[in-house]
Design a protein around this motif. Structure first.
Motif, PDB file in Angstrom:
ATOM      1  N   GLY A  78       0.842  -1.754   0.357  1.00 12.78           N
ATOM      2  CA  GLY A  78      -0.335   0.004   0.471  1.00 12.78           C
ATOM      3  C   GLY A  78       0.509   1.631   0.090  1.00 12.78           C
ATOM      4  N   GLU A  79       0.209   2.288   0.436  1.00 14.94           N
ATOM      5  CA  GLU A  79       1.344   3.804   0.734  1.00 14.94           C
ATOM      6  C   GLU A  79       2.372   3.372   1.655  1.00 14.94           C
ATOM      7  OE1 GLU A  79       0.624   8.041   1.080  1.00 14.94           O
ATOM      8  OE2 GLU A  79      -1.187   7.178   0.577  1.00 14.94           O
ATOM      9  N   TYR A  80       1.706   2.809   2.564  1.00 19.73           N
ATOM     10  CA  TYR A  80       2.839   2.868   3.980  1.00 19.73           C
ATOM     11  C   TYR A  80       3.365   1.432   3.785  1.00 19.73           C
ATOM     12  CZ  TYR A  80       1.267   7.760   4.927  1.00 19.73           C
ATOM     13  OH  TYR A  80       0.065   8.477   4.369  1.00 19.73           O
ATOM     14  N   LEU A  81       4.596   1.167   4.845  1.00 19.34           N
ATOM     15  CA  LEU A  81       5.248  -0.142   5.063  1.00 19.34           C
ATOM     16  C   LEU A  81       5.387   0.091   6.176  1.00 19.34           C
ATOM     17  CD1 LEU A  81       7.402  -2.428   3.754  1.00 19.34           C
ATOM     18  CD2 LEU A  81       8.165  -1.507   5.761  1.00 19.34           C
ATOM     19  N   TYR A  82       4.807  -0.558   7.922  1.00 18.26           N
ATOM     20  CA  TYR A  82       5.832  -0.566   8.986  1.00 18.26           C
ATOM     21  C   TYR A  82       6.456  -1.419   9.395  1.00 18.26           C
ATOM     22  CZ  TYR A  82       1.563   2.430   9.222  1.00 18.26           C
ATOM     23  OH  TYR A  82       0.092   3.609   9.623  1.00 18.26           O
ATOM     24  N   GLU A  83       7.962  -1.253  10.011  1.00 18.92           N
ATOM     25  CA  GLU A  83       8.211  -2.258  10.345  1.00 18.92           C
ATOM     26  C   GLU A  83       8.265  -2.073  11.912  1.00 18.92           C
ATOM     27  OE1 GLU A  83      13.373  -2.860  10.625  1.00 18.92           O
ATOM     28  OE2 GLU A  83      12.737  -0.563  10.614  1.00 18.92           O
ATOM     29  N   PRO A  84       7.401  -3.285  12.604  1.00 15.18           N
ATOM     30  CA  PRO A  84       7.382  -4.111  13.545  1.00 15.18           C
ATOM     31  C   PRO A  84       8.359  -3.591  14.552  1.00 15.18           C
ATOM     32  CG  PRO A  84       6.612  -5.264  12.415  1.00 15.18           C
ATOM     33  CD  PRO A  84       7.403  -5.076  11.569  1.00 15.18           C
ATOM     34  N   ASP A  85       8.477  -3.082  15.964  1.00 12.28           N
ATOM     35  CA  ASP A  85       9.595  -2.952  16.556  1.00 12.28           C
ATOM     36  C   ASP A  85       9.738  -4.720  17.301  1.00 12.28           C
ATOM     37  OD1 ASP A  85      10.938  -1.719  19.259  1.00 12.28           O
ATOM     38  OD2 ASP A  85       9.957  -3.607  20.091  1.00 12.28           O
ATOM     39  N   GLY A  86      11.004  -4.958  17.719  1.00 14.69           N
ATOM     40  CA  GLY A  86      11.589  -6.423  17.437  1.00 14.69           C
ATOM     41  C   GLY A  86      10.727  -7.006  19.179  1.00 14.69           C
ATOM     42  N   SER A  87       9.898  -6.129  19.933  1.00 10.68           N
ATOM     43  CA  SER A  87      10.005  -6.073  21.137  1.00 10.68           C
ATOM     44  C   SER A  87       8.192  -7.529  20.409  1.00 10.68           C
ATOM     45  CB  SER A  87       9.032  -5.707  22.082  1.00 10.68           C
ATOM     46  OG  SER A  87       8.710  -4.931  21.838  1.00 10.68           O
ATOM     47  N   VAL A  88       7.719  -6.784  19.743  1.00 11.52           N
ATOM     48  CA  VAL A  88       6.181  -7.457  18.997  1.00 11.52           C
ATOM     49  C   VAL A  88       6.837  -8.472  18.129  1.00 11.52           C
ATOM     50  CG1 VAL A  88       4.499  -6.344  16.545  1.00 11.52           C
ATOM     51  CG2 VAL A  88       5.739  -5.354  19.075  1.00 11.52           C
ATOM     52  N   ILE A  89       7.632  -8.630  17.652  1.00 15.24           N
ATOM     53  CA  ILE A  89       8.184  -9.463  17.031  1.00 15.24           C
ATOM     54  C   ILE A  89       8.759 -11.302  17.650  1.00 15.24           C
ATOM     55  CG2 ILE A  89       9.706 -10.111  15.019  1.00 15.24           C
ATOM     56  CD1 ILE A  89      10.099  -7.189  13.573  1.00 15.24           C
TER      57      ILE A  89
END
Length: 395
Positions: free
Chosen positions: A276-287
């Motif tokens: 889409g228009e944006y890419l989100y890179e999750p925080d390492g703790s979320v991963i």
């Protein structure tokens, strides 16, 4: 630091010298400092120990704030010590339990015990290394409700204690140049010992964030913690300390405050969608906590590819749990073509991120022969299973 160096410091002369060094500005010429201190009559051993300690104290301010000014460290113990901000959260969890006596096994220089003592808990700190235990005694000296034992965790009589915190040794022994132990079975004390204590007591365990999730006991809460962008630890909390209905948590601490995602179990991933228009890179703790699916639903986003921890969507959502980028263009993962495209855009500063591809970002960046005044981020990844590159900018 060895025992003789510690003895040099723990003298009236040594402690006065440390106080004097603390008043000097940062960045002073080390050679000039050595010459001046030697000219004042201090022994070479004391000068070396004091200057090393002054350097460690200044470095420790990032973890311990103003407390660092009166603490003692070794290089290894400072690297392994819990940040005071995180230790305060550990202590708060124990305080909610209202224990009569907390024991900290594998206390290191006493960071967690310090936080517990500071909020009024009665605490005994234990470390098997003589020098480290002595440092912990010095660091905890201001607190009448804290004491220190020099002993192995397995040798301590635990009957007087109703709450236990453990920080198992996860590196080889020593005060500098230690190496990480890769097998949990080599930790000291062992995790079997640690988990067994929870049968009769409230237990908290500090582990590295990469700990094998398959070894987390049933019913325990696993909380991964990020501080200023770095995942610093995994905290395991036995059923008596776990929060009701929570077995997975991702805690993000930064200048903006404290933010947490929690769940009763790993979250299910969302569907793959086109960028889409944006890419989100999750925080390492979320991963690490496997809460990417829950985060995606909050962002109204989809996965770029199965098993790849990048999310994409068309809505700009503010979240402490992911970095947001605006996607500028999509390319095939072709080095020559990417080099031409970056040159055409005048990109001289390039942040390279990758997931799902066997590429070294530093080597790749060199191959791009960057020049120009513009900056961008390049994601080397897979989109619905296919290798691709996404040119983006932070949004």
């Amino acid at each position: 630091m060895d025992r003789n160096e510690l003895l040099e410091l723990l003298t009236p002369e040594g402690l006065r010298l440390l106080d004097d060094l603390a008043q000097e500005p940062a960045g002073a010429d080390p050679v000039a400092r050595v010459s001046r201190l030697r000219a004042q009559g201090h022994s070479p051993a004391l000068v070396s120990a004091a200057l090393t300690q002054d350097r460690l104290r200044r470095k420790a301010v990032g973890k311990f704030g103003e407390f660092a000014e009166r603490m003692l460290f070794t290089q290894a113990s400072l690297e392994q010590a819990t940040r005071l901000r995180v230790a305060a959260l550990h202590a708060g969890r124990f305080r909610a339990l209202a224990p009569t006596h907390l024991i900290d096994l594998g206390c290191g220089i006493g960071g967690d015990a310090l936080a517990a003592a500071a909020i009024g808990l009665r605490v005994t700190a234990v470390d098997r290394d003589e020098v480290t235990a002595t440092l912990a005694s010095y660091n905890l000296a201001p607190f009448e409700n804290a004491d220190v034992l020099n002993a192995s965790a397995e040798d301590v009589d635990l009957d007087p204690y109703d709450a236990i915190y453990l920080d198992p040794a996860r590196r080889t022994s020593g005060h500098s140049n230690t190496t990480r132990l890769t097998r949990a079975s080599d930790y000291s004390p062992s995790l079997d010992f640690a988990f067994g204590l929870a049968e009769t007591r409230a237990v908290g365990i500090k582990l590295g964030p990469g700990f094998d999730r398959e070894d987390i006991p049933e019913g325990w809460e696993a909380q991964w913690i990020t501080v200023d962008g770095q995942v610093v630890e995994l905290g395991l909390w036995s059923p008596r300390l776990a929060r009701p209905g929570i077995t997975r948590a991702a805690l993000v601490l930064n200048d903006a405050g404290s933010h947490e995602m929690t769940a009763a179990a790993d979250s299910a991933d969302v569907e793959v969608r086109e960028p889409g228009e944006y890419l989100y890179e999750p925080d390492g703790s979320v991963i690490r906590a496997r809460l990417i699916g829950d985060l995606a639903r909050e962002l109204d986003a989809g996965m770029l590819s199965p098993g790849i921890a990048y999310l994409t969507g068309d809505t700009a959502v503010e979240t402490p749990f992911a970095a947001r980028f605006r996607i500028l263009e999509r390319f095939t993962l072709d080095e020559k073509k990417l080099k031409r495209e970056l040159k055409a855009r005048g990109i001289g500063t390039l942040e390279v991120k990758k997931r799902g591809v066997d590429i070294d970002p530093a080597t790749f960046r060199k191959k791009m022969s960057l020049s120009g005044k513009n900056a961008a981020t390049l994601f080397l990844t897979r989109i619905d299973g296919q290798h691709a590159a996404l040119l983006a900018e932070r949004a």
